[in-house]
Structures are given as C-alpha cells and as structure tokens.
Design an enzyme around this catalytic site. Structure first.
Site, PDB file in Angstrom:
ATOM      1  N   ARG A  36      24.724  46.442 -10.132  1.00 42.01           N
ATOM      2  CA  ARG A  36      25.617  47.205 -11.006  1.00 42.01           C
ATOM      3  C   ARG A  36      26.858  47.687 -10.252  1.00 42.01           C
ATOM      4  O   ARG A  36      27.934  47.813 -10.839  1.00 42.01           O
ATOM      5  CB  ARG A  36      24.872  48.414 -11.591  1.00 42.01           C
ATOM      6  CG  ARG A  36      23.960  47.998 -12.723  1.00 42.01           C
ATOM      7  CD  ARG A  36      23.302  49.182 -13.382  1.00 42.01           C
ATOM      8  NE  ARG A  36      22.850  48.805 -14.723  1.00 42.01           N
ATOM      9  CZ  ARG A  36      21.970  49.493 -15.440  1.00 42.01           C
ATOM     10  NH1 ARG A  36      21.444  50.602 -14.952  1.00 42.01           N
ATOM     11  NH2 ARG A  36      21.623  49.099 -16.634  1.00 42.01           N
ATOM     12  N   LYS A 193       6.188  42.491 -29.842  1.00 38.22           N
ATOM     13  CA  LYS A 193       5.843  43.087 -31.138  1.00 38.22           C
ATOM     14  C   LYS A 193       6.970  43.023 -32.167  1.00 38.22           C
ATOM     15  O   LYS A 193       8.131  43.247 -31.839  1.00 38.22           O
ATOM     16  CB  LYS A 193       5.473  44.559 -30.937  1.00 38.22           C
ATOM     17  CG  LYS A 193       4.159  44.737 -30.231  1.00 38.22           C
ATOM     18  CD  LYS A 193       3.857  46.208 -30.121  1.00 38.22           C
ATOM     19  CE  LYS A 193       2.407  46.435 -29.695  1.00 38.22           C
ATOM     20  NZ  LYS A 193       2.121  47.870 -29.609  1.00 38.22           N
ATOM     21  N   GLY A 350      15.476  43.251 -21.229  1.00 37.06           N
ATOM     22  CA  GLY A 350      14.852  43.418 -19.919  1.00 37.06           C
ATOM     23  C   GLY A 350      13.997  42.232 -19.504  1.00 37.06           C
ATOM     24  O   GLY A 350      14.224  41.601 -18.463  1.00 37.06           O
ATOM     25  N   GLY A 373      19.454  48.509 -23.631  1.00 33.46           N
ATOM     26  CA  GLY A 373      19.495  49.157 -24.944  1.00 33.46           C
ATOM     27  C   GLY A 373      20.801  48.911 -25.696  1.00 33.46           C
ATOM     28  O   GLY A 373      20.793  48.691 -26.916  1.00 33.46           O
TER      29      GLY A 373
HETATM   30  P1  ADP Z   1      12.693  42.061 -23.939  1.00 35.10           P
HETATM   31  O1  ADP Z   1      12.393  43.069 -22.853  1.00 35.10           O
HETATM   32  O2  ADP Z   1      13.449  40.869 -23.396  1.00 35.10           O
HETATM   33  O3  ADP Z   1      13.368  42.673 -25.148  1.00 35.10           O
HETATM   34  P2  ADP Z   1      10.026  42.292 -25.023  1.00 35.10           P
HETATM   35  O4  ADP Z   1       9.796  43.513 -24.198  1.00 35.10           O
HETATM   36  O5  ADP Z   1      10.154  42.445 -26.484  1.00 35.10           O
HETATM   37  O6  ADP Z   1      11.284  41.457 -24.456  1.00 35.10           O
HETATM   38  O7  ADP Z   1       8.815  41.264 -24.835  1.00 35.10           O
HETATM   39  C1  ADP Z   1       8.369  40.793 -23.599  1.00 35.10           C
HETATM   40  C2  ADP Z   1       6.877  40.793 -23.525  1.00 35.10           C
HETATM   41  O8  ADP Z   1       6.302  40.030 -24.571  1.00 35.10           O
HETATM   42  C3  ADP Z   1       6.404  40.159 -22.239  1.00 35.10           C
HETATM   43  O9  ADP Z   1       5.708  41.138 -21.492  1.00 35.10           O
HETATM   44  C4  ADP Z   1       5.457  39.049 -22.694  1.00 35.10           C
HETATM   45  O10 ADP Z   1       4.293  38.930 -21.910  1.00 35.10           O
HETATM   46  C5  ADP Z   1       5.091  39.485 -24.092  1.00 35.10           C
HETATM   47  N1  ADP Z   1       4.604  38.367 -24.893  1.00 35.10           N
HETATM   48  C6  ADP Z   1       5.265  37.275 -25.281  1.00 35.10           C
HETATM   49  N2  ADP Z   1       4.473  36.433 -25.978  1.00 35.10           N
HETATM   50  C7  ADP Z   1       3.245  37.002 -26.023  1.00 35.10           C
HETATM   51  C8  ADP Z   1       1.993  36.634 -26.598  1.00 35.10           C
HETATM   52  N3  ADP Z   1       1.855  35.500 -27.269  1.00 35.10           N
HETATM   53  N4  ADP Z   1       0.961  37.486 -26.441  1.00 35.10           N
HETATM   54  C9  ADP Z   1       1.121  38.635 -25.777  1.00 35.10           C
HETATM   55  N5  ADP Z   1       2.267  39.047 -25.207  1.00 35.10           N
HETATM   56  C10 ADP Z   1       3.320  38.248 -25.324  1.00 35.10           C
HETATM   57 MG    MG Z   2      10.793  44.450 -22.619  1.00 38.11          MG
END
Ligand code: ADP
Ligand code: MG
Length: 394
Positions: A36, A193, A350, A373
């Site tokens: 950064r 999720k 992230g 964010g």
């Molecule tokens: P970002 O931080 O890029 O916004 P998220 O935090 O929403 O992404 O999602 C990342 C997480 O989703 C990772 O820890 C990954 O392991 C989990 N993930 C992806 N696919 C699955 C799955 N099929 N079952 C369980 N966890 C999953």
């Molecule tokens: Mg995440």
C-alpha cells in the site's frame, strides 16, 4: 467520471492535503508488507514535481477516536521514507504550525487521523480544521472511499479537490468494467455464501449479460432448483431468495451459468477422496468443493464470447488442493485472453486476490483491486461517499 486529477490543478507553492491508505500490516514494530505504501508513491512524486507540499493524512488500525500509542502511524515512517527515497516529517500534534513551517520539497505525514473523534463522525468542525491546513485536497484512498469520514468526504467539500494517481487508476479500471463496459459482459460471483453477496447478485443480474455463480453459494442455487447437495455448504433457508434472483436474471435477459458438474469430496480437507459427478447426482454423504470439467469448459467458452469480465469470489475451496482447480484454470484462461487483447478483466475481493495470486495471473489481468470493502460496495452499484464528494467538486 467528472472528478479532477492532479493535472487539472495548479499546485505550485500549495499545501496539498493528501488522503492515502497506508493501513499496512505490522509485525514486531515493522511494516511487513509495504504494497500500500509503494502504490501511493506516484501521487506524492507528482505533487512534489508540480511544486506542491504533500501533507499525508491516513488512518491506522481502529483507535476509535482516542489516542492509542500502539497505533501510531510513526511505525510506517521508515517504509514510507524508503519508498519515496527522501525524508518524511512526522507531525504528532499541533498540525497547523508544523504544516506552516514546511519547506519546498518536504513531505509530511500526520499522526493517525482516527485518534480524533471528529474523523469517523465526519464532524464539520473537524473537516474545517483539516481544510484550514491546506490549499488543495487530493484523495488517493479508493479503499477508504466507502466511508464518509472527515478526511475522505467532509474535507472534499471545503477545498479544491482532485483524485490522486491510484484513485484515478482504480476509478478508470472500474468504469471500464461496469460503468461503460464493452459488451458482452460476463461476471463471476463465487465464494462461500449467498447471504454475504445478495445485493451483489441482484445488482449484477441487471448489469451484465452473463452471470456465473460458483463456489459454495452455487450449492444454494442447486438446492433451490431441487437438487440434493448432500453435505455441501448450503443455505437452505435462502431457497426462495435464490429462486428470486434467477427470476430477476431471466427478466433482465441475463444468462445464468450454474455448475453442471461438480467435484464431490468426502470431507473439507486437502487431498480428500473425491469424484466428478453431475450437479444433479451428488451422493448424500459427499460435499461439493469445486466445479467440474464440463462447467470449467462452459465458463471458458463464456469468457471467449465476452469482451469484459468482472470477478469476485473463488469457484471452489481454492485453499485446499485439488479443489483449487476450477478457480486456477479459469483464471489462467482469463489471463491469456486479456493478454491477447480479447478481454478486459477486473477482479477484487480478499480471497479472490489470494486465489489469483495463486494462479499467478496477477500481471495478466487488466486490473486487480485490493480495495476490499470499497470494491465490493462499488460492484454492488453503491455510491461511494468519497468518490461522490470528488465528483461534486469544489
Ligand atoms: P472474497 O473474499 O474474494 O469476497 P469469499 O470470502 O466470499 O470471497 O469466499 C471465499 C471462500 O469461499 C474461500 O474460503 C473458499 O474456501 C470458500 N468456498 C468456495 N467454494 C466453496 C465450497 N464449494 N464449499 C465451501 N467453501 C467454499
Ligand atoms: Mg473473503
């Protein structure tokens, strides 16, 4: 995009209050990752080159409006001086006389602005105190632009304002992906999720031509379509919501790509026993941890037919092998198409940034946002107060 840049303002002899994000990780009293810090260097150099006096304003950690000595920004000084290749004066308090005494060529860093309660409250009197220090305001902290604080929003209304180089690059890249994109636009939303990305999904169905839903959240959609997802991560209570999003997409003419085949494993662990199965034939004792080869091929075909890609969220449990396969393979395809000049690719989030690092495509994508964010709120179509304040101008 109606904000000004450093090129639009006369900075000679002017004090330029410059909001930066140098909220860096620190270990044992030293900056452990200076990414950064190095990214703000062009802005500081350009201000100096135009004869301006940069006064850097930033936050560090969460002192919540009180002086917390362990959260001093002084800790960033050695890394900042190394990155800029020149000394930086640190102003601990009494900013006004310190700024007034600045010499041409000098760079100043103010103490953690969140030590002051007026910062996060966006107190008009505090914003005025900040404005009284300077002649011009420059915001180079896109990653803090989703917060309406005195140093990110309030002060922009009180001084002639412009975007710094990093802010400029981020806004241009984002505009190329969702503002005025070359079509067709394909979006990938993955991750764990649905519940954390409802607004994102719903906004994108109205914005993009094709939406790939992957990762754990795809399970919720498969279940909502009546498929048994076994022991997969799944938000069964969101079945109605998932169906509503599919209906919105169909009404908006947005094509949805859901997994047609998946990797079903016995447990959430590296090297777990696994098999490729059709998305409607997941054994009851298994969990879906990645997308299958047919799905990967369909996603890559979608990339090939698109001109713009916007990506948030991994397609599988990429932290554990071999369930990183779909994420890495599609990321590399997107990287290649981008390098061939066929695709504009923008990604952020992230875990997404971590996954793209793992795929070694960071240099191949058009733009990877590390703004966290702020990037997500922008992708959801929200107005970022820090950007809006620059656009209203002064
Ligand atoms: P970002 O931080 O890029 O916004 P998220 O935090 O929403 O992404 O999602 C990342 C997480 O989703 C990772 O820890 C990954 O392991 C989990 N993930 C992806 N696919 C699955 C799955 N099929 N079952 C369980 N966890 C999953
Ligand atoms: Mg995440």
């Amino acid at each position: 995009m109606s904000w000004k840049t450093l090129d639009d303002l006369d900075l000679a002899g002017k004090v330029v209050l410059t909001r930066v994000d140098i909220n860096v990780p620190v270990q044992d009293g030293r900056v452990s990752d200076d990414t950064r810090i190095t990214r703000i260097v062009p802005t500081v150099r350009d201000i100096l080159a135009k004869g301006g006096k940069p006064v850097l304003v930033a936050h560090f950690d969460r002192p919540k409006g009180k002086v917390v000595p362990e959260m001093t920004l002084r800790v960033t000084l050695p890394a900042l001086e190394a990155a800029l290749g020149q000394p930086v004066t640190f102003a601990r308090e009494d900013f006004k006389p310190a700024v007034a005494a600045m010499m041409p060529g000098e760079v100043m860093l103010l103490e953690n602005i969140r030590f002051f309660p007026g910062e996060e409250q966006n107190d008009p009197a505090f914003a005025q105190d900040l404005a009284d220090l300077a002649d011009v305001y420059c915001n180079d902290a896109f990653s803090a632009a989703h917060r309406a604080h005195a140093s990110t929003e309030g002060v922009a209304h009180l001084l002639p304002s412009c975007a710094g180089r990093l802010m400029e690059a981020e806004l241009r890249a984002l505009d190329a992906a969702l503002g005025q994109p070359a079509r067709p636009v394909v979006a990938i939303v993955g991750g764990a999720k649905v519940s954390t990305k409802l607004e994102l999904l719903s906004h994108l169905t109205r914005k993009v031509d094709m939406l790939v839903i992957g990762g754990g959240m795809a399970n919720t959609f498969l279940a909502a379509q009546g498929h048994d997802v076994g022991r997969s991560l799944c938000e069964h209570d969101l079945a109605d919501t998932a169906r509503a999003i599919l209906a919105e997409a169909s009404a908006a003419g947005c094509e949805i790509i859901l997994p047609s085949d998946v990797i079903a494993a016995t447990e959430f662990a590296a090297g777990a026993e696994h098999a490729t199965v059709a998305a409607d034939a997941v054994p009851g004792d298994r969990m879906i941890l990645d997308a299958g080869p047919d799905t990967i091929a369909r996603i890559i075909t979608a990339f090939e037919g698109a001109k713009t890609l916007i990506w948030n969220g991994p397609l599988g449990a990429f932290e554990i092998t071999p369930f990183d396969h779909a994420t890495l393979t599609t990321a590399r395809a997107a990287g290649r198409l981008t390098q061939d000049g066929r695709l504009v690719s923008v990604a952020g989030g992230g875990d997404t940034v971590a996954a793209l690092n793992q795929a070694q495509v960071t240099d191949q994508f058009t733009y990877i946002s590390t703004a966290g964010g702020a990037f997500l709120e922008w992708m959801e179509g929200k107005t970022l107060p820090g950007v809006a304040a620059l656009e209203q101008g002064n």
